[in-house]
Motif scaffolding. Structure first.
Motif, PDB file in Angstrom:
ATOM      1  N   SER A 281      38.007  34.590  26.360  1.00 34.09           N
ATOM      2  CA  SER A 281      38.165  35.516  27.477  1.00 34.09           C
ATOM      3  C   SER A 281      37.513  34.918  28.723  1.00 34.09           C
ATOM      4  O   SER A 281      36.284  34.905  28.858  1.00 34.09           O
ATOM      5  CB  SER A 281      37.529  36.856  27.093  1.00 34.09           C
ATOM      6  OG  SER A 281      37.957  37.829  27.987  1.00 34.09           O
TER       7      SER A 281
ATOM      8  N   LYS B 285      37.043  35.746  31.644  1.00 35.00           N
ATOM      9  CA  LYS B 285      36.188  36.521  32.529  1.00 35.00           C
ATOM     10  C   LYS B 285      34.707  36.348  32.212  1.00 35.00           C
ATOM     11  O   LYS B 285      33.853  36.547  33.062  1.00 35.00           O
ATOM     12  CB  LYS B 285      36.562  38.011  32.479  1.00 35.00           C
ATOM     13  CG  LYS B 285      36.292  38.663  31.147  1.00 35.00           C
ATOM     14  CD  LYS B 285      36.537  40.169  31.203  1.00 35.00           C
ATOM     15  CE  LYS B 285      37.994  40.514  31.051  1.00 35.00           C
ATOM     16  NZ  LYS B 285      38.541  40.274  29.699  1.00 35.00           N
TER      17      LYS B 285
ATOM     18  N   ILE C 283      30.806  49.414  29.350  1.00 31.37           N
ATOM     19  CA  ILE C 283      31.603  48.374  28.703  1.00 31.37           C
ATOM     20  C   ILE C 283      32.262  48.890  27.429  1.00 31.37           C
ATOM     21  O   ILE C 283      32.632  48.148  26.546  1.00 31.37           O
ATOM     22  CB  ILE C 283      30.779  47.087  28.439  1.00 31.37           C
ATOM     23  CG1 ILE C 283      29.486  47.387  27.682  1.00 31.37           C
ATOM     24  CG2 ILE C 283      30.481  46.354  29.724  1.00 31.37           C
ATOM     25  CD1 ILE C 283      28.674  46.138  27.338  1.00 31.37           C
TER      26      ILE C 283
ATOM     27  N   HIS D 262      41.463  46.591  22.345  1.00 34.05           N
ATOM     28  CA  HIS D 262      40.138  46.034  22.679  1.00 34.05           C
ATOM     29  C   HIS D 262      39.261  47.254  22.876  1.00 34.05           C
ATOM     30  O   HIS D 262      39.509  48.050  23.777  1.00 34.05           O
ATOM     31  CB  HIS D 262      40.194  45.183  23.955  1.00 34.05           C
ATOM     32  CG  HIS D 262      38.829  44.820  24.459  1.00 34.05           C
ATOM     33  ND1 HIS D 262      38.094  43.777  23.928  1.00 34.05           N
ATOM     34  CD2 HIS D 262      38.045  45.377  25.406  1.00 34.05           C
ATOM     35  CE1 HIS D 262      36.923  43.704  24.546  1.00 34.05           C
ATOM     36  NE2 HIS D 262      36.868  44.666  25.446  1.00 34.05           N
TER      37      HIS D 262
ATOM     38  N   SER E  90      32.768  46.020  24.549  1.00 32.14           N
ATOM     39  CA  SER E  90      32.074  44.737  24.572  1.00 32.14           C
ATOM     40  C   SER E  90      30.657  44.924  24.033  1.00 32.14           C
ATOM     41  O   SER E  90      30.143  46.050  24.001  1.00 32.14           O
ATOM     42  CB  SER E  90      32.036  44.276  26.032  1.00 32.14           C
ATOM     43  OG  SER E  90      31.793  42.904  26.122  1.00 32.14           O
TER      44      SER E  90
ATOM     45  N   GLY F 140      34.796  41.497  22.074  1.00 33.32           N
ATOM     46  CA  GLY F 140      33.748  42.501  21.887  1.00 33.32           C
ATOM     47  C   GLY F 140      32.622  42.150  20.946  1.00 33.32           C
ATOM     48  O   GLY F 140      31.668  42.926  20.834  1.00 33.32           O
TER      49      GLY F 140
ATOM     50  N   GLU G 205      40.217  37.926  21.594  1.00 34.47           N
ATOM     51  CA  GLU G 205      39.828  37.602  22.976  1.00 34.47           C
ATOM     52  C   GLU G 205      38.309  37.581  23.128  1.00 34.47           C
ATOM     53  O   GLU G 205      37.750  38.342  23.911  1.00 34.47           O
ATOM     54  CB  GLU G 205      40.429  38.647  23.921  1.00 34.47           C
ATOM     55  CG  GLU G 205      41.941  38.776  23.838  1.00 34.47           C
ATOM     56  CD  GLU G 205      42.473  40.018  24.542  1.00 34.47           C
ATOM     57  OE1 GLU G 205      41.686  40.934  24.873  1.00 34.47           O
ATOM     58  OE2 GLU G 205      43.693  40.080  24.750  1.00 34.47           O
ATOM     59  N   PRO G 206      37.624  36.726  22.381  1.00 32.56           N
ATOM     60  CA  PRO G 206      36.164  36.740  22.473  1.00 32.56           C
ATOM     61  C   PRO G 206      35.668  36.050  23.740  1.00 32.56           C
ATOM     62  O   PRO G 206      36.179  34.988  24.113  1.00 32.56           O
ATOM     63  CB  PRO G 206      35.742  35.936  21.239  1.00 32.56           C
ATOM     64  CG  PRO G 206      36.876  34.983  21.029  1.00 32.56           C
ATOM     65  CD  PRO G 206      38.122  35.690  21.474  1.00 32.56           C
ATOM     66  N   GLY G 207      34.734  36.659  24.412  1.00 32.76           N
ATOM     67  CA  GLY G 207      34.152  36.036  25.602  1.00 32.76           C
ATOM     68  C   GLY G 207      32.675  35.797  25.391  1.00 32.76           C
ATOM     69  O   GLY G 207      32.208  34.678  25.173  1.00 32.76           O
ATOM     70  N   ARG G 208      31.933  36.907  25.385  1.00 38.42           N
ATOM     71  CA  ARG G 208      30.470  36.844  25.325  1.00 38.42           C
ATOM     72  C   ARG G 208      29.960  36.016  24.148  1.00 38.42           C
ATOM     73  O   ARG G 208      29.034  35.226  24.284  1.00 38.42           O
ATOM     74  CB  ARG G 208      29.936  38.279  25.221  1.00 38.42           C
ATOM     75  CG  ARG G 208      28.443  38.399  25.351  1.00 38.42           C
ATOM     76  CD  ARG G 208      27.979  39.824  25.018  1.00 38.42           C
ATOM     77  NE  ARG G 208      28.775  40.855  25.589  1.00 38.42           N
ATOM     78  CZ  ARG G 208      28.496  41.498  26.740  1.00 38.42           C
ATOM     79  NH1 ARG G 208      27.410  41.182  27.417  1.00 38.42           N
ATOM     80  NH2 ARG G 208      29.295  42.432  27.194  1.00 38.42           N
TER      81      ARG G 208
ATOM     82  N   ARG H  78      23.435  41.709  35.674  1.00 41.17           N
ATOM     83  CA  ARG H  78      23.456  42.550  34.471  1.00 41.17           C
ATOM     84  C   ARG H  78      22.253  43.495  34.373  1.00 41.17           C
ATOM     85  O   ARG H  78      22.432  44.679  34.058  1.00 41.17           O
ATOM     86  CB  ARG H  78      23.584  41.690  33.208  1.00 41.17           C
ATOM     87  CG  ARG H  78      24.831  40.812  33.194  1.00 41.17           C
ATOM     88  CD  ARG H  78      25.116  40.200  31.833  1.00 41.17           C
ATOM     89  NE  ARG H  78      25.575  41.198  30.898  1.00 41.17           N
ATOM     90  CZ  ARG H  78      24.848  41.722  29.942  1.00 41.17           C
ATOM     91  NH1 ARG H  78      23.606  41.315  29.754  1.00 41.17           N
ATOM     92  NH2 ARG H  78      25.330  42.647  29.153  1.00 41.17           N
TER      93      ARG H  78
ATOM     94  N   TYR I  40      23.509  47.273  34.317  1.00 39.07           N
ATOM     95  CA  TYR I  40      23.530  47.917  32.990  1.00 39.07           C
ATOM     96  C   TYR I  40      22.132  48.127  32.413  1.00 39.07           C
ATOM     97  O   TYR I  40      22.002  48.474  31.242  1.00 39.07           O
ATOM     98  CB  TYR I  40      24.293  47.051  31.973  1.00 39.07           C
ATOM     99  CG  TYR I  40      25.576  46.442  32.437  1.00 39.07           C
ATOM    100  CD1 TYR I  40      26.681  47.239  32.726  1.00 39.07           C
ATOM    101  CD2 TYR I  40      25.704  45.066  32.577  1.00 39.07           C
ATOM    102  CE1 TYR I  40      27.871  46.666  33.141  1.00 39.07           C
ATOM    103  CE2 TYR I  40      26.893  44.490  32.989  1.00 39.07           C
ATOM    104  CZ  TYR I  40      27.966  45.293  33.274  1.00 39.07           C
ATOM    105  OH  TYR I  40      29.142  44.736  33.685  1.00 39.07           O
TER     106      TYR I  40
ATOM    107  N   TYR J  83      29.018  36.594  31.670  1.00 44.00           N
ATOM    108  CA  TYR J  83      28.906  37.614  32.712  1.00 44.00           C
ATOM    109  C   TYR J  83      27.678  37.377  33.601  1.00 44.00           C
ATOM    110  O   TYR J  83      27.040  38.314  34.063  1.00 44.00           O
ATOM    111  CB  TYR J  83      28.898  39.031  32.085  1.00 44.00           C
ATOM    112  CG  TYR J  83      30.090  39.243  31.184  1.00 44.00           C
ATOM    113  CD1 TYR J  83      31.375  39.319  31.710  1.00 44.00           C
ATOM    114  CD2 TYR J  83      29.953  39.314  29.788  1.00 44.00           C
ATOM    115  CE1 TYR J  83      32.486  39.471  30.890  1.00 44.00           C
ATOM    116  CE2 TYR J  83      31.062  39.474  28.951  1.00 44.00           C
ATOM    117  CZ  TYR J  83      32.322  39.545  29.513  1.00 44.00           C
ATOM    118  OH  TYR J  83      33.412  39.693  28.700  1.00 44.00           O
TER     119      TYR J  83
ATOM    120  N   MET K  55      29.809  36.914  37.742  1.00 40.99           N
ATOM    121  CA  MET K  55      29.578  38.155  38.492  1.00 40.99           C
ATOM    122  C   MET K  55      28.639  37.913  39.679  1.00 40.99           C
ATOM    123  O   MET K  55      28.186  38.862  40.325  1.00 40.99           O
ATOM    124  CB  MET K  55      28.995  39.234  37.559  1.00 40.99           C
ATOM    125  CG  MET K  55      29.969  39.648  36.460  1.00 40.99           C
ATOM    126  SD  MET K  55      29.275  40.857  35.300  1.00 40.99           S
ATOM    127  CE  MET K  55      29.450  42.378  36.220  1.00 40.99           C
TER     128      MET K  55
END
Ligand code: LLP
Length: 435
Positions: free
Chosen positions: A58, A60, A162, A199, A202, A239, A273-276, A312, A316, A384, A388
């Motif tokens: 992912s 992003k 999220i 999805h 996250s 996620g 769609e793994p990002g983190r 972040r 959050y 992120y 960001m």
């Protein structure tokens, strides 16, 4: 497991002392470990091997071209949410036909760009978006491959900003509406439904939400096939959570062991769609202490990374481990457990130079004594973080370094003041010469 380790009280990224990088490239500085990124990709490929996963990283989470290129070279596919991200993937050597295009607000232009590039599928999130994809595809004489994004109404048990899989989220469509729309898809010649997408959120640290979603996926895919749709992909989204504090997230293999049986039951190939989980623990943000300050009972550590570099914590209230890059002898090693009292430390608010009370990286954080010039590492900042970042307060964005063993690559140079003013179009008189 990441490749940031202390040897003799000095933090290393792989084989390179982080302090050396800070000296050479300045601070604030993002430092990434290529080996950690590739280990994570491999862990996903291995854990889900039985269902031939297409791992669509992912973009992003971290869209640096150096990182995208590294992932593309090691067999990663991609998940994009804008024309800009798709452009990055193509420039970095990723394959458009292994890229999924997600996002609730695709413009006609982005849809057209993605059709021309030949993306694997569009994740369609609403009736109106289906119409737009169908219209643009028809105009261009193409058939758009799509997956409907179904909202399975499971609680991912994560931060509300999220969380996306609950009914009242702006993302996807509930099951009934999705099935109704699937009926309509049959009569549209310019789209073909080849997948089903979900999805649910996250930073999901437990396996149950994924199991709940996958169980629903089995039923929905069966219903879509019964309608005559040639569904060959189940896209489970991203996620998977990471460890920000200690060991709070389940390992990738545990997520796989609950999801794989459901994927087999669908008879589909798995896309994800793994990002983190790919980049999160593979990056740190390095900063330098500017000043220390006491106000009443509070101690502030003012250092040169701010909310514009890593938003972040402000957005959050998220927790990132922070520890000195060089720990003076006799002082504690980085803690495993932040809840316990840490001898030799005192509570500090770690703040940046920006004119906002929300500009903090940590509050009441136990840290050993620190002074002007000392370096800090903010851990788990690979996802992120830089993506960001902004230029708020006209602060140039940080440089980014990718380390692989002993190799050091500058994958983004530090911005200059000219970079910041470049797009602005005001004709200015040259300043009068001063005498
Ligand atoms: N697929 C879709 C459709 C998504 O919306 C997201 C994340 C992902 C995949 C990747 O999720 P991951 O594997 O990274 O959890 N800025 C926030 C996170 C926002 C996530 C948005 N969507 C943060 O800093 O925690």
């Amino acid at each position: 497991m990441d490749h940031f380790r202390y040897h003799d009280n000095q933090l290393f990224c792989e084989d390179i002392p982080v302090a050396e990088l800070a000296e050479k490239f300045g601070t604030p500085l993002y430092v990434y470990s290529a080996t950690t990124i590739l280990d994570q990709l491999k862990a996903l490929q291995t854990a889900f091997a039985e269902v031939e996963p297409l791992i669509c990283y992912s973009v992003k989470a971290n869209s640096n071209l150096g990182i995208l290129k590294l992932l593309a070279e090691h067999g990663s596919a991609f998940d994009v949410v804008s024309g800009g991200e798709l452009h990055r993937v193509v420039v970095a050597g990723g394959k458009a036909n292994q890229t999924v295009f997600a996002g609730v607000g695709k413009t006609d232009q982005e849809i057209s760009e993605a059709l021309h590039a030949g993306v694997l599928m569009f994740n369609v999130e609403s009736e109106a978006e289906l119409d737009a994809v169908a219209r643009v595809a028809a105009k261009e004489g193409k058939v758009a491959p799509i997956a409907l994004r179904v909202n399975p109404d499971v609680d991912p048990k994560t931060h509300r900003y999220i969380s996306t899989g609950k009914k009242e989220s702006k993302f996807g469509m509930d099951i009934d509406r999705s099935l109704k729309l699937a009926e309509r898809v049959k009569s549209i010649g310019s789209v073909t439904m080849i997948g089903m997408h979900m999805h649910i959120g996250s930073q999901i640290t437990t396996v149950e939400p994924h199991a709940g979603a996958a169980a629903k996926a089995v039923e929905i895919i069966a219903q879509l096939r019964a309608m005559g749709h040639p569904i060959s992909w189940y896209n489970m989204g991203g996620g998977f959570g990471i460890n920000y504090k200690g060991h709070e997230a389940k390992a990738i293999a545990e997520f796989a062991s609950v999801v794989v049986p459901y994927v087999k039951a669908t008879g589909c190939r798995l896309a994800m769609e793994p990002g983190r989980v790919v980049v999160g623990n593979a990056g740190i943000l390095v900063s330098r202490v500017l000043y220390t300050k006491q106000s009443g009972e509070k101690r502030f550590l003012i250092q040169d990374a701010a909310m514009n570099d890593l938003i972040r914590p402000a957005l959050y209230e998220s927790f990132h481990r922070i520890w000195p890059v060089v720990v003076p002898p006799g002082l504690p090693a980085p803690p495993d457990d932040y809840e316990a009292a840490i001898p030799g430390t005192a509570p500090w608010d770690v703040v940046g130079p920006i004119c906002e009370s929300g500009d903090f990286l940590a509050k009441d954080r136990s840290l050993p004594p620190l002074d002007r010039g000392d370096l800090l590492a903010v851990f788990s900042a690979g996802a992120y973080g830089m993506v960001m970042a902004s230029n708020y307060n006209t602060r140039p964005r940080a440089a980014e370094i990718l380390v692989s063993g002993r190799e050091v690559h500058v994958v983004r140079r530090r911005e200059t003041y000219d970079d910041l003013l470049g797009p602005e179009l005001v004709a200015l008189e040259p300043a009068p010469a001063s005498h």
